[in-house]
Enzyme design. Structure first.
Site, PDB file in Angstrom:
ATOM      1  N   SER A 107       0.831  -1.478   8.561  1.00 48.63           N
ATOM      2  CA  SER A 107       0.947  -1.843   7.153  1.00 48.63           C
ATOM      3  C   SER A 107       0.523  -0.669   6.278  1.00 48.63           C
ATOM      4  O   SER A 107      -0.581  -0.151   6.420  1.00 48.63           O
ATOM      5  CB  SER A 107       0.078  -3.063   6.840  1.00 48.63           C
ATOM      6  OG  SER A 107       0.549  -4.202   7.533  1.00 48.63           O
ATOM      7  N   ARG A 126      -9.824  -5.771   4.008  1.00 44.07           N
ATOM      8  CA  ARG A 126      -9.485  -4.446   4.520  1.00 44.07           C
ATOM      9  C   ARG A 126     -10.493  -3.362   4.151  1.00 44.07           C
ATOM     10  O   ARG A 126     -10.138  -2.200   3.990  1.00 44.07           O
ATOM     11  CB  ARG A 126      -8.077  -4.039   4.068  1.00 44.07           C
ATOM     12  CG  ARG A 126      -6.988  -4.995   4.541  1.00 44.07           C
ATOM     13  CD  ARG A 126      -6.946  -5.117   6.059  1.00 44.07           C
ATOM     14  NE  ARG A 126      -5.988  -6.151   6.459  1.00 44.07           N
ATOM     15  CZ  ARG A 126      -6.311  -7.414   6.724  1.00 44.07           C
ATOM     16  NH1 ARG A 126      -7.584  -7.814   6.665  1.00 44.07           N
ATOM     17  NH2 ARG A 126      -5.399  -8.283   7.071  1.00 44.07           N
ATOM     18  N   GLU A 138      -3.278   1.268   2.509  1.00 44.75           N
ATOM     19  CA  GLU A 138      -4.050   0.714   3.613  1.00 44.75           C
ATOM     20  C   GLU A 138      -4.151   1.736   4.737  1.00 44.75           C
ATOM     21  O   GLU A 138      -5.177   1.846   5.397  1.00 44.75           O
ATOM     22  CB  GLU A 138      -3.413  -0.577   4.134  1.00 44.75           C
ATOM     23  CG  GLU A 138      -4.186  -1.233   5.262  1.00 44.75           C
ATOM     24  CD  GLU A 138      -3.676  -2.613   5.626  1.00 44.75           C
ATOM     25  OE1 GLU A 138      -3.658  -2.933   6.827  1.00 44.75           O
ATOM     26  OE2 GLU A 138      -3.299  -3.367   4.719  1.00 44.75           O
TER      27      GLU A 138
END
EC number: 1.3.1.98
Length: 309
Positions: free
Chosen positions: A225, A176, A295
């Site tokens: 998310s 990520r 995130e």
């Protein structure tokens, strides 16, 4: 010396695209919250974007957003210029080893194009809301694959208006995140795909969509998310174990369906959502000793800063 009374939009260079002053952003975010951009800019094409970057005043901040599926815009809005890449940055073409995709192309449209071209390997993109530019910035992934697994090269434009072609190994792609400078703007990417059976490709995409609809609150006002999975752990499990499933703050709520999703149940503010996320982080830390990392990208000014400016 710049006059303190000169509006930002009057200090910006002439462009072929479009400027919008005090541009609302809440309506383009999946959360449906947040304040306006001081100025929004939709460049006509890459040359227009390059000319803008070369000529803009050095003190003017630039922020790039895609479809804002994994973004929280704070209530005080975003200072400087917010750039959104339009249709001239969304082309999808086939070449000898896969697809060339504009940074503004939706991930799901890329997976659909691959299916039409009878190419396999990009089905996972049908489960990722957002654009290719965002996927490159955060090495997006789902259902067992990440962008780094299929990336051949990416092109980005620097703050000086120079276009750079980057090999995957130059981008520092990991879970990520990427190490590409945050002020570089992605323009397009080449993705690897292989010839495949159209029926099997469609079946895999249907499987991913079904799994996503069953496990995630995709029909809610959400931002995807919320927290990254810590090494060896699942964020949702840590949140659930800390007693946060269904936790509310005003109209902001931790999803009952998937507790690594925050949702706006009605008239939540960005401040409500961010405060709820921070409360979840504190509870998880107290329960497990693990500090969750956001995130969702959070940008802009809190409401109090906007009011004071």
């Amino acid at each position: 010396m710049t006059s303190p009374n000169l509006r930002l939009i009057d200090r910006l260079p002439a462009v072929r695209g479009r400027y919008t002053e005090n541009a609302p952003l809440a309506g383009v975010t999946w959360f449906r919250v947040g304040g306006p951009a001081d100025v929004a800019f939709r460049p006509a094409d890459p040359d227009d974007l390059a000319a803008f970057l070369k000529a803009k005043p050095a003190d003017v901040a630039v922020t790039v957003i895609g479809v804002a599926s994994n973004l929280l815009v704070r209530d005080g809005g975003v200072a400087g210029v917010v750039i959104r890449l339009g249709r001239h940055f969304a082309a999808i073409e086939r070449d000898e080893t896969g697809l060339i995709c504009g940074a503004g192309a939706l991930d799901v449209n890329v997976s659909e194009a691959a299916r039409r071209f009878e190419l396999t390997g990009l089905e996972f993109l049908s489960g990722i809301p957002g654009t290719i530019g965002g996927a490159l910035r955060m090495n997006a992934g789902a259902y067992g694959r990440e962008i780094k697994d299929v990336l051949r090269w990416a092109e980005a434009i620097t703050p000086q208006g120079e276009i750079k072609r980057l090999a995957p190994e130059e981008m520092g792609l990991s879970y990520r995140k990427s190490q590409v400078p945050t002020d570089w703007i992605f323009l397009r990417a080449a993705l690897r795909a292989e010839p495949g059976n159209p029926a099997e490709i469609q079946a895999r995409m249907d499987e991913i969509r079904s799994a996503r609809s069953q496990s995630q609150p995709i029909r809610s006002r959400t931002g995807g998310s919320t927290f990254k999975n810590p090494p060896g752990e699942k964020a949702w499990q840590l949140i659930d174990a800390a007693g946060c499933r269904g936790l509310r703050m005003g109209a902001a709520q931790v999803s009952e369906q998937h507790c690594n999703f925050l949702i706006n149940t009605g008239d939540a503010t960005a401040g409500d959502l961010e405060a709820l996320g921070e409360k979840v982080r504190r509870r998880v830390l107290a329960h497990s000793g693990i500090e969750l990392e956001w995130e969702i990208k959070r940008i802009g000014r809190p409401q109090s800063e906007e009011a004071a400016s």
